[in-house]
Design an enzyme around this catalytic site. Sequence first.
Site, PDB file in Angstrom:
ATOM      1  N   THR A 149      -7.844  10.341  13.551  1.00 28.93           N
ATOM      2  CA  THR A 149      -9.296  10.174  13.603  1.00 28.93           C
ATOM      3  C   THR A 149      -9.749   9.739  15.001  1.00 28.93           C
ATOM      4  O   THR A 149     -10.902   9.972  15.369  1.00 28.93           O
ATOM      5  CB  THR A 149      -9.775   9.168  12.526  1.00 28.93           C
ATOM      6  N   GLY A 156       0.821  -1.215   0.000  1.00 29.60           N
ATOM      7  CA  GLY A 156       0.000   0.000   0.000  1.00 29.60           C
ATOM      8  C   GLY A 156       0.855   1.266   0.000  1.00 29.60           C
ATOM      9  O   GLY A 156       2.085   1.212  -0.066  1.00 29.60           O
ATOM     10  N   LEU A 176      -7.625  15.088  -0.082  1.00 29.89           N
ATOM     11  CA  LEU A 176      -7.345  16.338  -0.789  1.00 29.89           C
ATOM     12  C   LEU A 176      -6.166  16.248  -1.752  1.00 29.89           C
ATOM     13  O   LEU A 176      -6.292  16.614  -2.931  1.00 29.89           O
ATOM     14  CB  LEU A 176      -7.083  17.460   0.242  1.00 29.89           C
ATOM     15  N   PRO A 199     -19.924  16.919   5.226  1.00 33.82           N
ATOM     16  CA  PRO A 199     -20.410  16.548   6.558  1.00 33.82           C
ATOM     17  C   PRO A 199     -19.329  15.800   7.352  1.00 33.82           C
ATOM     18  O   PRO A 199     -18.620  14.967   6.800  1.00 33.82           O
ATOM     19  CB  PRO A 199     -21.592  15.614   6.275  1.00 33.82           C
ATOM     20  N   SER A 229      -4.527   6.627  13.857  1.00 33.34           N
ATOM     21  CA  SER A 229      -4.893   7.795  13.071  1.00 33.34           C
ATOM     22  C   SER A 229      -5.373   8.905  13.989  1.00 33.34           C
ATOM     23  O   SER A 229      -5.961   8.645  15.047  1.00 33.34           O
ATOM     24  CB  SER A 229      -6.024   7.391  12.121  1.00 33.34           C
ATOM     25  N   TYR A 232     -14.894   3.537  10.434  1.00 32.55           N
ATOM     26  CA  TYR A 232     -13.437   3.454  10.255  1.00 32.55           C
ATOM     27  C   TYR A 232     -12.736   3.906  11.533  1.00 32.55           C
ATOM     28  O   TYR A 232     -11.861   3.213  12.070  1.00 32.55           O
ATOM     29  CB  TYR A 232     -12.994   4.322   9.061  1.00 32.55           C
ATOM     30  N   TYR A 241      -1.332   8.957  12.887  1.00 33.78           N
ATOM     31  CA  TYR A 241      -0.924   9.788  11.751  1.00 33.78           C
ATOM     32  C   TYR A 241      -1.900  10.937  11.575  1.00 33.78           C
ATOM     33  O   TYR A 241      -3.107  10.749  11.673  1.00 33.78           O
ATOM     34  CB  TYR A 241      -0.956   9.012  10.427  1.00 33.78           C
ATOM     35  N   PHE A 242      -1.369  12.081  11.180  1.00 29.52           N
ATOM     36  CA  PHE A 242      -2.239  13.185  10.778  1.00 29.52           C
ATOM     37  C   PHE A 242      -2.532  13.002   9.287  1.00 29.52           C
ATOM     38  O   PHE A 242      -3.150  12.021   8.922  1.00 29.52           O
ATOM     39  CB  PHE A 242      -1.650  14.518  11.268  1.00 29.52           C
ATOM     40  N   LYS A 249     -10.271   1.852  14.408  1.00 31.49           N
ATOM     41  CA  LYS A 249      -8.943   2.241  14.911  1.00 31.49           C
ATOM     42  C   LYS A 249      -8.968   2.374  16.428  1.00 31.49           C
ATOM     43  O   LYS A 249      -8.051   1.930  17.115  1.00 31.49           O
ATOM     44  CB  LYS A 249      -8.511   3.578  14.290  1.00 31.49           C
TER      45      LYS A 249
HETATM   46  P1  NAD Z   1      -3.458   1.591   1.590  1.00 28.89           P
HETATM   47  O1  NAD Z   1      -4.842   1.148   1.308  1.00 28.89           O
HETATM   48  O2  NAD Z   1      -2.653   2.166   0.488  1.00 28.89           O
HETATM   49  O3  NAD Z   1      -2.616   0.393   2.241  1.00 28.89           O
HETATM   50  C1  NAD Z   1      -3.211  -0.607   3.027  1.00 28.89           C
HETATM   51  C2  NAD Z   1      -2.757  -1.935   2.456  1.00 28.89           C
HETATM   52  O4  NAD Z   1      -3.314  -2.995   3.242  1.00 28.89           O
HETATM   53  C3  NAD Z   1      -3.235  -2.150   1.015  1.00 28.89           C
HETATM   54  O5  NAD Z   1      -2.119  -2.549   0.230  1.00 28.89           O
HETATM   55  C4  NAD Z   1      -4.259  -3.278   1.119  1.00 28.89           C
HETATM   56  O6  NAD Z   1      -4.263  -4.098  -0.023  1.00 28.89           O
HETATM   57  C5  NAD Z   1      -3.773  -4.006   2.373  1.00 28.89           C
HETATM   58  N1  NAD Z   1      -4.822  -4.741   3.096  1.00 28.89           N
HETATM   59  C6  NAD Z   1      -6.034  -4.289   3.502  1.00 28.89           C
HETATM   60  N2  NAD Z   1      -6.688  -5.248   4.158  1.00 28.89           N
HETATM   61  C7  NAD Z   1      -5.875  -6.335   4.193  1.00 28.89           C
HETATM   62  C8  NAD Z   1      -5.995  -7.642   4.730  1.00 28.89           C
HETATM   63  N3  NAD Z   1      -7.103  -8.049   5.347  1.00 28.89           N
HETATM   64  N4  NAD Z   1      -4.961  -8.499   4.569  1.00 28.89           N
HETATM   65  C9  NAD Z   1      -3.835  -8.107   3.920  1.00 28.89           C
HETATM   66  N5  NAD Z   1      -3.673  -6.900   3.396  1.00 28.89           N
HETATM   67  C10 NAD Z   1      -4.679  -6.003   3.527  1.00 28.89           C
HETATM   68  O7  NAD Z   1      -3.542   2.625   2.810  1.00 28.89           O
HETATM   69  P2  NAD Z   1      -2.396   3.534   3.460  1.00 28.89           P
HETATM   70  O8  NAD Z   1      -2.750   4.947   3.217  1.00 28.89           O
HETATM   71  O9  NAD Z   1      -1.064   3.042   3.086  1.00 28.89           O
HETATM   72  O10 NAD Z   1      -2.675   3.255   4.990  1.00 28.89           O
HETATM   73  C11 NAD Z   1      -1.931   2.313   5.744  1.00 28.89           C
HETATM   74  C12 NAD Z   1      -2.472   2.282   7.177  1.00 28.89           C
HETATM   75  O11 NAD Z   1      -2.364   3.586   7.738  1.00 28.89           O
HETATM   76  C13 NAD Z   1      -3.958   1.899   7.258  1.00 28.89           C
HETATM   77  O12 NAD Z   1      -4.125   1.075   8.388  1.00 28.89           O
HETATM   78  C14 NAD Z   1      -4.652   3.223   7.454  1.00 28.89           C
HETATM   79  O13 NAD Z   1      -5.854   3.090   8.178  1.00 28.89           O
HETATM   80  C15 NAD Z   1      -3.615   3.985   8.278  1.00 28.89           C
HETATM   81  N6  NAD Z   1      -3.757   5.438   8.137  1.00 28.89           N
HETATM   82  C16 NAD Z   1      -3.723   6.005   6.889  1.00 28.89           C
HETATM   83  C17 NAD Z   1      -3.892   7.378   6.742  1.00 28.89           C
HETATM   84  C18 NAD Z   1      -3.910   8.022   5.400  1.00 28.89           C
HETATM   85  O14 NAD Z   1      -4.398   9.141   5.281  1.00 28.89           O
HETATM   86  N7  NAD Z   1      -3.388   7.406   4.354  1.00 28.89           N
HETATM   87  C19 NAD Z   1      -4.074   8.167   7.891  1.00 28.89           C
HETATM   88  C20 NAD Z   1      -4.080   7.561   9.142  1.00 28.89           C
HETATM   89  C21 NAD Z   1      -3.921   6.192   9.264  1.00 28.89           C
HETATM   90  C1  WQD Z   2      -8.419  17.424   4.031  1.00 29.24           C
HETATM   91  C2  WQD Z   2      -9.099  18.778   3.851  1.00 29.24           C
HETATM   92  C3  WQD Z   2     -11.463  18.636   3.431  1.00 29.24           C
HETATM   93  C4  WQD Z   2     -11.175  16.680  -0.485  1.00 29.24           C
HETATM   94  C5  WQD Z   2      -9.038  11.878   6.304  1.00 29.24           C
HETATM   95  C6  WQD Z   2      -9.645  10.900   7.262  1.00 29.24           C
HETATM   96  C7  WQD Z   2      -8.709  10.660   8.408  1.00 29.24           C
HETATM   97  C8  WQD Z   2      -7.314  10.261   7.931  1.00 29.24           C
HETATM   98  C9  WQD Z   2      -6.801  11.188   6.882  1.00 29.24           C
HETATM   99  C10 WQD Z   2      -7.097   7.896   7.897  1.00 29.24           C
HETATM  100  C11 WQD Z   2     -10.451  18.882   4.561  1.00 29.24           C
HETATM  101  C12 WQD Z   2     -10.757  19.222   2.240  1.00 29.24           C
HETATM  102  C13 WQD Z   2     -10.874  17.278   0.734  1.00 29.24           C
HETATM  103  C14 WQD Z   2     -11.742  17.487  -1.528  1.00 29.24           C
HETATM  104  C15 WQD Z   2     -11.634  19.398  -0.067  1.00 29.24           C
HETATM  105  N1  WQD Z   2      -7.310   8.974   7.313  1.00 29.24           N
HETATM  106  N2  WQD Z   2     -11.104  18.607   0.953  1.00 29.24           N
HETATM  107  N3  WQD Z   2     -11.942  18.812  -1.272  1.00 29.24           N
HETATM  108  O1  WQD Z   2     -10.631  14.610   6.191  1.00 29.24           O
HETATM  109  O2  WQD Z   2      -8.496  15.515   7.229  1.00 29.24           O
HETATM  110  O3  WQD Z   2      -8.798  13.104   6.982  1.00 29.24           O
HETATM  111  O4  WQD Z   2      -7.783  11.360   5.859  1.00 29.24           O
HETATM  112  O5  WQD Z   2      -6.975   7.664   9.068  1.00 29.24           O
HETATM  113  O6  WQD Z   2      -9.287   9.676   9.207  1.00 29.24           O
HETATM  114  O7  WQD Z   2     -10.866  11.422   7.745  1.00 29.24           O
HETATM  115  O8  WQD Z   2      -8.406  14.448   4.950  1.00 29.24           O
HETATM  116  O9  WQD Z   2      -7.671  14.782   2.655  1.00 29.24           O
HETATM  117  O10 WQD Z   2     -10.061  14.083   3.074  1.00 29.24           O
HETATM  118  O11 WQD Z   2      -9.341  16.386   3.673  1.00 29.24           O
HETATM  119  O12 WQD Z   2     -11.832  20.580   0.124  1.00 29.24           O
HETATM  120  O13 WQD Z   2     -12.048  17.002  -2.622  1.00 29.24           O
HETATM  121  O14 WQD Z   2      -9.386  18.974   2.456  1.00 29.24           O
HETATM  122  O15 WQD Z   2     -12.703  19.245   3.636  1.00 29.24           O
HETATM  123  O16 WQD Z   2     -10.567  20.202   5.030  1.00 29.24           O
HETATM  124  P1  WQD Z   2      -9.188  14.506   6.373  1.00 29.24           P
HETATM  125  P2  WQD Z   2      -8.877  14.848   3.508  1.00 29.24           P
END
Ligand code: NAD
Ligand code: WQD
Length: 336
Positions: free
Chosen positions: A126, A10, A199, A292, A124, A148, A176-177, A152
């Site tokens: 979140t 991922g 975004l 929302p 996260s 979601y 993570y932010f 977490k």
């Molecule tokens: P991603 O979807 O790119 O990576 C997740 C990977 O996990 C994918 O490759 C998917 O195929 C694999 N996967 C999902 N379910 C699985 C399962 N049951 N068995 C094996 N593999 C599985 O997402 P990412 O952005 O790289 O996020 C990685 C982690 O970080 C996630 O747990 C996500 O919730 C967390 N996270 C991400 C963000 C973000 O904004 N990207 C923010 C906060 C937390």
């Molecule tokens: C960022 C800003 C939107 C899309 C999400 C998850 C959070 C975490 C990270 C996993 C906000 C604005 C967005 C668009 C826009 N993921 N926006 N137009 O909402 O902070 O966090 O991802 O854990 O749990 O909720 O990130 O990138 O969606 O939005 O104006 O098409 O951009 O309103 O202010 P967010 P985001």
Amino acid sequence: MAILITGGAGYIGSHAVLELLRGGFDVVVVDNLSNSHEAAIHRVAELAGKPVPFHKVDIRDRDALDRVFGTTPIEAVMHFAGLKAVGESVGQPLRYYDNNIFGTIVLLEVMKKHGVRTLVFSSSATVYGDPASVPITEDFPLSAVNPYGRSKLFIEDMLRDLCRAEPEWQIALLRYFNPSGADPSGRIGEDPNGIPNNLVPYIAQVAVGRLPELAVYGSDYPTRDGTGVRDYIHVVDLVLGHIKALEKLATRPGLVTYNLGTGRGYSVLEMVEAFGRAAGRPIKHRLAPRRPGDAAECWSDASRAERELGWRATRGLDEMCRDVWRWQSNNPKGYA
Ligand code: NAD
Ligand code: WQD
């Protein structure tokens, strides 16, 4: 001894695999490729100049996971595997709970069976729900506002319970932010399925001509320009924080919790500007109603990680946008 990376194909996991290999660690990757491409693994191997042992395994498949632990000596796990789309989780809560929560339970049981008790977990921001103020420290109250987020938060609670019951576990909860950016090679990056929810990938697809324009969700928030403010952190800084956390765990048992953010926020319009500079073209956008569930501002106090891990994010906004643009412009359709 290897570090097992779940979800290593991922977005964040692939960058973690690369930085671990660059840091001299051995790794083994499991991923069911439900939201990723095997090509990411091949590209990481190419960039690192080393093969990447990869198993196409679903972490809920106990026997398959057991075989991975049975054939590779594993010392610690970085657990990225999970589903992460907030909107999708609202429509498919059971799928999220099954994948994220049940998947983590199976992983922990298999780890325990094989005597592996060191885990770095992708949590996260979140879990702070709708924060009462910013910046957010690790001891802010926790809550969940969608399935979601609940998955977490439940996993965090489960890991806290586990450490209380079995103090020999060494667990890091990393919150993570807003991860963004890409490896500067432009060979790996974020490749969302369908229309991006987040975004930066949305802006990147507007810049490359895959999407016509960005809708800016909300321009009447009590922020400096009325648009939402978030803490965008470069994915390379983020994964280097994981390696620091792993080193920290080696020195002490128990559970630690860290915000991984930059400690500063940028508005949606500031992101649009910065990306336009990086791409050398304006990003077409229009102001739209609020989305929302969005908070006005969400950014970290990341000082605990700096104090205790000696880690802080060093890559700035322009570098982040340049790296995303290099990835997006070299790979307009992602890995496809
Ligand atoms: P991603 O979807 O790119 O990576 C997740 C990977 O996990 C994918 O490759 C998917 O195929 C694999 N996967 C999902 N379910 C699985 C399962 N049951 N068995 C094996 N593999 C599985 O997402 P990412 O952005 O790289 O996020 C990685 C982690 O970080 C996630 O747990 C996500 O919730 C967390 N996270 C991400 C963000 C973000 O904004 N990207 C923010 C906060 C937390
Ligand atoms: C960022 C800003 C939107 C899309 C999400 C998850 C959070 C975490 C990270 C996993 C906000 C604005 C967005 C668009 C826009 N993921 N926006 N137009 O909402 O902070 O966090 O991802 O854990 O749990 O909720 O990130 O990138 O969606 O939005 O104006 O098409 O951009 O309103 O202010 P967010 P985001």
